[in-house]
Structures are given as structure tokens and as C-alpha cells.
Write an enzyme that holds these catalytic residues in place. Structure first.
Site, PDB file in Angstrom:
ATOM      1  N   LYS A 228      66.706 -76.112  21.273  1.00  0.00           N
ATOM      2  CA  LYS A 228      67.036 -75.385  22.385  1.00  0.00           C
ATOM      3  C   LYS A 228      66.231 -76.636  23.120  1.00  0.00           C
ATOM      4  O   LYS A 228      65.020 -77.483  22.655  1.00  0.00           O
ATOM      5  CB  LYS A 228      65.897 -74.219  22.341  1.00  0.00           C
ATOM      6  CG  LYS A 228      66.084 -73.319  23.598  1.00  0.00           C
ATOM      7  CD  LYS A 228      65.311 -72.178  23.356  1.00  0.00           C
ATOM      8  CE  LYS A 228      64.920 -71.166  24.688  1.00  0.00           C
ATOM      9  NZ  LYS A 228      64.134 -70.185  24.302  1.00  0.00           N
TER      10      LYS A 228
ATOM     11  N   SER B 292      66.270 -65.402  26.441  1.00  0.00           N
ATOM     12  CA  SER B 292      66.852 -67.173  26.650  1.00  0.00           C
ATOM     13  C   SER B 292      67.314 -68.628  25.852  1.00  0.00           C
ATOM     14  O   SER B 292      67.661 -69.193  26.255  1.00  0.00           O
ATOM     15  CB  SER B 292      65.242 -67.423  27.088  1.00  0.00           C
ATOM     16  OG  SER B 292      65.112 -67.874  26.556  1.00  0.00           O
TER      17      SER B 292
ATOM     18  N   SER C   8      64.042 -63.564  23.083  1.00  0.00           N
ATOM     19  CA  SER C   8      64.249 -64.743  23.341  1.00  0.00           C
ATOM     20  C   SER C   8      65.531 -65.645  22.268  1.00  0.00           C
ATOM     21  O   SER C   8      66.232 -66.200  21.931  1.00  0.00           O
ATOM     22  CB  SER C   8      63.784 -66.142  24.360  1.00  0.00           C
ATOM     23  OG  SER C   8      63.529 -65.262  25.381  1.00  0.00           O
TER      24      SER C   8
END
Lengths: 484, 95
Positions: free
Chosen positions: A79, A154, A178
Site C-alpha cells: 500500500k 482505504s 481499511s
């Protein structure tokens, strides 16, 4: 069937027998990215040259007696809020669109020690703020199961990349859901460890009292391996905890007889009927394996979203004050004074959701409102944590859905932040309590994946992995793949 | 309590954000909706409840005061938008 449908142990067996090379694995990741990612949008930056060079280096170790890392040769996507030395790290924000980190996050160092191969950096909601990945300032991510739907957020890029076969596994970060919510929406396994189990050093901070890094994988056993590689105390993160790290893989015994499961009624009321049906069916599977479940109440659940948005936004408004255009990031072109430099750089660099949270947090912390909002939310956090503490006195795990619905259509909630925030109603209480939880695929509703959330006691990742693994062994939801 | 556009302007100044007229209007409406939702917390009596700042029982984590290698000046300035003579350069603060 692709190479990435094999489990880690199967891949390692084939590598050891030289039936397969790391170059093959890395080649497969980039082939899938070239085939799908224009439509899926999971990656922001690729590390193709670096990954192929690393693959060649690792291939030289094949057939030798040299010790190999726990995640040897496995293509990993990271990420884009975890810093990677020399590999652009943007947090999906225009503010950091030119940022080239000068060090590795501790998790990245650990992945390198475990000899995983970094494929690239994954799309996300800007600064991890959002639940749909529509807040990326570069481009949205689309759900591999239905490209008109969101992948969740997210860590939307991290979940979509695993579902689309564009990485063997990925790392995500979870502040209010997330990792778990996008894992649920994309039909993969996502684990949020206990707060303090995995170092946050080099994770760009959103809400420091809540942020945790964890794995997203195709199956539970692989999640146990990745957690093994990244867990542990780090002197560079003062909130990382000095606890003994158990052998997570050996905890996967398949035996859950006598396990006591609590099912909060608040986690079933008001969820989509098909989601609820999948959860009840999963509970029947667990019962069949000798577990017992009872309905319980976590009475403060309905207050969690309000408390979370005040606390997380307050912490974010403080954390994001570092982005001032002086030491790194994109400085706005301007001719004014230093204050204008701050104002212009921040106003041009941040997107609407980030500004909204900074505004909310600044307001909640401002003079005259601190007690009414921030302190009140901290007290409610105590009540929410007590709900969990009391439940875990009598039960081993808490189980419910990961999200109240399956993935929704892109664009359907962007104008209504409050509705968007309520998608996280089942993951946020867990984050506030700081305990671990994972999402494992447990069925489909109209073709879209449903996730089962298994919540454990602090630092008892072994139990939730064991339960998820036993469940997974008796179902085949996790073996389904989207047709892209 | 509801917030006005003047409150939004004040908060934006504290947060070092410059808002367009459109953003000011939008945030006024949205922050009011979010804060109105947050009023829900007042249903709970928290008179005798301790606040949780952090889930871990940690305070003042100390380390040995030892000298370690630090970043080079080249590394520190690698991402600097502007620099001069080993310093970050910004517009003049004083006229």
C-alpha cells in the site's frame, strides 16, 4: 488456474524442486498487471526493473543450501502509505506525487529479510481516508468482481490486486476497517493485527492511536505466514509492543471443538438480508465443527462511528500538519510570504475528503470544543472497549459480518460523507478497542463477495487464524475467482 | 450547536487551508451534518468514565542515550522543494 492459486507451501515446494523459478512468479505478476490493471487500477507505481533483478538474484539461491526467507520469492504489492527507499510513495495524494523516500518502513525491511519481491505500490484512498478508494487523487480502483463497483477502502488497491492475481499477497493498513472492509468486498482474506503487534515505523500516520499494518492474502494460512514475517517489537516505534510472537502457522490445527463464539445482535440488526444469511450459514459450519455460539450485546456499538470520526479526524489534523511544503512534497508555485506558501501548498495538495477530515479534527480540538467533542469521544471509546473486554471474559471470539452490505456502485455515495462513514460501522468498534480481527470470504450475494469478521482478544491472533482456517477448510468461497 | 460559514473560515485558518467559496459552503453543510450525528454521544452519561487515549498501557517509552548513525545531508535534502547552503529555503518571514 494460475500460479497464484497455489498456497505458499506449494509454491515453495515447486521452487525447491526447480519446477518453478522466482522469475516465473514475478513474470506472472507483471503479466496479470498488464492484462488487467488498466481496468482495475490497483497500482500507482511499478517496480518492474527492481523486481526482475531481485528475482534473478533469488533464483541463484535455488538448488543451493543457503537459507531462504519465510516469504522467499513471493511477489508482494505494498500500500502506498508505507515508505519504500527509492520507490515513489504518494499516499495517493498530489501533495506527495513527487516523494522519493530515503528509508524503508520496518515492514518493508522485514519483507526484504523474508525475501519477498516488491512488485509495486498500491492505490488507496488519499492518506487512507475513505472506504471506497474513490478518494485516490490519481484514479479510482475498481472491484475485480464487477468493474462498476468499488473495491472498498482505504486499502482498495491492496485487496483488488490480490483478487485480480496482480500480486501473490499485499500489505494494507487499517485505521477503522481499511484492511477488512476491502478484503470483504473483494473476496480475499484481510487481517488487522492487535494495535502494537506490527511496527508503524515508516507508515505515513493517519490516526496514530488506531493505525495498524496487516496482510491481505488469498487464504488464511498465507495470512499466518505473512503475519509471522512482519510482527514483532521495533525500537523505532514506541507503541510497538514487546510480546512473544507465537508460531502462527502451527496454531492452524483445524480443531475448534468447544470454541465459544459471541455473536453481537448489533452486528446482525440492519445488515443486508443476504449478508446476514451468509453469516448465519457460516455459524452453522462452525457449529458443525464443534463450536458453540450465542447471541450477545455490545451495547455501545451504535456510538462507535461518531466517536471514531471525531478521534481519527482529530489525530489526522495533527499528523497532517507536517505537510507544509517546506521539507518535502509539492510546494505550490506562489509569490507570497511563508503563510501563503503553507496555505497554497496544502490547499492545492490535499483532496476534498482529506480537507474535510482536517477541518473536522481541527474544529473538535479547537478552544471551547475540546471537551464537548474530543474528550467525550475518548470517554465513549472507553465504554466501547469495555464492551469487548466483558464479552471476552466469557467467549473466545466474536463473529459477525465485516460490512453491512456488499460492494456498492462507484459514485453512489460520494456526495454523502456520513453515509459513506456508516459502511464501517462493524469494523470501527474493533479498531477503537485495539483488538485483532480478520475478514474471510463466506459467500456471495448477487455475485459479490461477503466477508465473515472474526474478532479476537488482544494479541490472540492465533485463535482467530485457527477459527478462520478451520472454516475455510470446510468451504470453498475463498477458491472462487473473478473473471476479468 | 450549528456552525456557520464564519466558523468554517476560522477553522480553515487554524488548519492552514485556503477554501474556495464553493468549498466553504460545502464544508459548512457537511460538517454540520457530521457534528449533528456526533451529538448522539451525548445520549451517554460519561461523568465517571476515564478517557482512552490509547489502548496500550504505555507511558514514556525510553531508550538508551546512545549515538547512532544519522541521515546524511544529501538524504535529508533529497526531497526538499528548495534549499541553499544546507538549509531548507522558504520565503522571507520578515519584510
Amino acid at each position: 488456474m494460475t500460479l497464484f492459486d497455489l498456497r505458499l507451501q506449494e509454491l515453495h515446494n515447486q521452487l525447491n524442486k526447480k519446477e518453478l523459478s522466482v522469475t516465473d512468479l514475478v513474470g506472472e505478476a507483471f503479466a496479470k498487471i498488464k492484462e488487467h490493471d488498466e481496468r482495475v487500477g490497483a497500482y500507482l507505481t511499478l517496480n518492474e526493473e527492481g523486481a526482475r533483478a531481485e528475482a534473478a538474484r533469488l533464483d541463484n539461491k535455488l538448488g543451493s543450501d543457503e537459507a531462504k526467507g519465510l516469504l522467499f520469492g513471493l511477489p508482494v504489492g505494498i500500500k502506498d502509505n508505507m515508505v519504500t527507499e527509492g520507490l515513489r510513495t504518494t499516499c495517493a495524494s498530489q501533495f506527495l506525487s513527487n516523494y522519493n523516500p530515503i528509508y524503508d518502513a520496518t515492514v518493508v525491511t522485514k519483507l526484504k529479510q523474508a525475501e519477498a519481491v516488491t512488485i509495486g505500490k498500491l492505490n488507496m484512498d488519499e492518506f487512507a481516508m475513505g472506504g471506497s478508494n474513490e478518494n485516490s487523487s490519481f484514479h479510482p480502483v475498481r472491484n475485480p468482481w464487477d468493474l462498476s463497483r468499488v473495491p472498498g477502502g482505504s486499502s482498495g488497491g491492496s485487496a483488488a490486486a490480490v483478487a485480480a492475481g496482480e500480486a501473490y499477497f499485499t500489505l494494507g493498513s487499517d485505521t477503522g476497517g481499511s484492511i477488512r472492509q476491502p478484503a470483504s468486498y473483494c473476496g480475499v482474506v484481510g487481517l488487522k493485527p492487535t494495535y502494537g503487534l506490527v511496527s508503524r515505523y515508516g507508515l505515513v500516520a493517519f490516526a496514530s492511536s488506531l493505525d495498524q499494518i496487516g496482510p491481505i492474502t488469498k487464504n488464511v494460512e498465507d495470512a499466518a505466514y505473512v503475519l509471522q514475517a512482519i510482527a514483532g517489537h521495533d525500537a523505532k516505534d514506541s507503541t510497538s509492543t514487546n510480546v512473544d510472537i507465537p508460531d502462527y502457522v502451527s496454531a492452524l490445527s483445524g480443531d475448534i471443538s468447544g470454541l465459544k463464539i459471541a455473536v453481537p445482535k448489533e452486528y446482525l440488526d440492519g445488515v443486508d438480508p443476504q449478508v446476514k444469511a451468509s453469516i448465519l450459514e457460516a455459524l452453522r459450519v462452525l457449529e458443525g465443527l464443534g463450536a458453540e455460539w450465542e447471541e450477545v450485546s455490545l451495547p455501545h456499538t451504535e456510538y462507535a462511528v461518531a466517536a471514531y470520526y471525531l478521534l481519527a479526524s482529530s489525530e489526522a489534523s495533527s499528523n497532517l500538519s507536517r505537510f507544509d511544503g517546506v521539507r518535502y512534497g509539492v510546494r505550490a508555485e506562489q509569490g507570497g510570504n511563508l503563510l501563503d506558501l503553507y496555505l497554497d501548498s496544502r490547499s492545492q495538495g490535499f483532496g476534498p475528503e482529506v480537507k474535510r477530515r482536517i477541518m473536522l479534527g481541527t474544529y473538535a480540538l479547537s478552544s471551547g470544543y475540546y471537551d464537548a467533542y474530543y474528550l467525550k469521544a475518548q470517554k465513549v471509546r472507553t465504554l466501547i472497549k469495555q464492551d469487548f473486554d466483558q464479552t471476552f471474559e466469557k467467549y473466545d471470539v466474536i463473529i459477525g459480518p465485516t460490512a453491512p452490505t456488499t460492494a456498492f456502485q462507484l459514485g453512489s455515495q460520494v456526495d454523502d460523507p456520513l453515509t459513506m462513514y456508516l459502511n464501517d460501522i462493524l469494523t470501527i468498534p474493533v479498531s477503537l478497542a485495539g483488538v485483532p480481527a480478520l475478514s474471510v470470504p463466506c459467500g456471495f450475494a448477487e455475485g459479490m463477495p461477503v466477508g465473515l469478521q472474526i474478532i479476537g482478544k488482544a494479541f490472540d491472533e492465533s485463535t482467530i487464524l485457527r477459527v478462520a482456517h478451520a472454516y475455510e477448510a470446510h468451504t470453498d468461497h475463498h477458491k472462487q475467482r473473478p473473471s476479468l | 450547536m450549528s456552525i456557520q460559514t464564519t466558523d468554517v473560515e476560522h477553522v480553515a485558518r487554524l488548519a492552514r487551508l485556503k477554501l474556495s467559496d464553493e468549498e466553504r459552503e460545502m464544508f459548512t453543510g457537511q460538517l454540520n451534518a457530521i457534528l449533528q450525528y456526533a451529538e448522539k454521544l451525548n445520549e451517554l452519561d460519561t461523568e465517571n468514565v476515564e478517557p482512552t487515549t490509547h489502548v496500550l498501557p504505555l507511558s514514556n517509552v525510553m531508550r538508551e542515550d546512545q549515538v547512532h548513525e544519522s541521515l546524511t545531508q544529501e538524504q535529508v535534502f533529497r526531497n526538499a522543494p528548495d534549499e541553499e547552503d544546507g538549509q531548507f529555503k522558504v520565503p522571507a518571514i520578515l519584510e
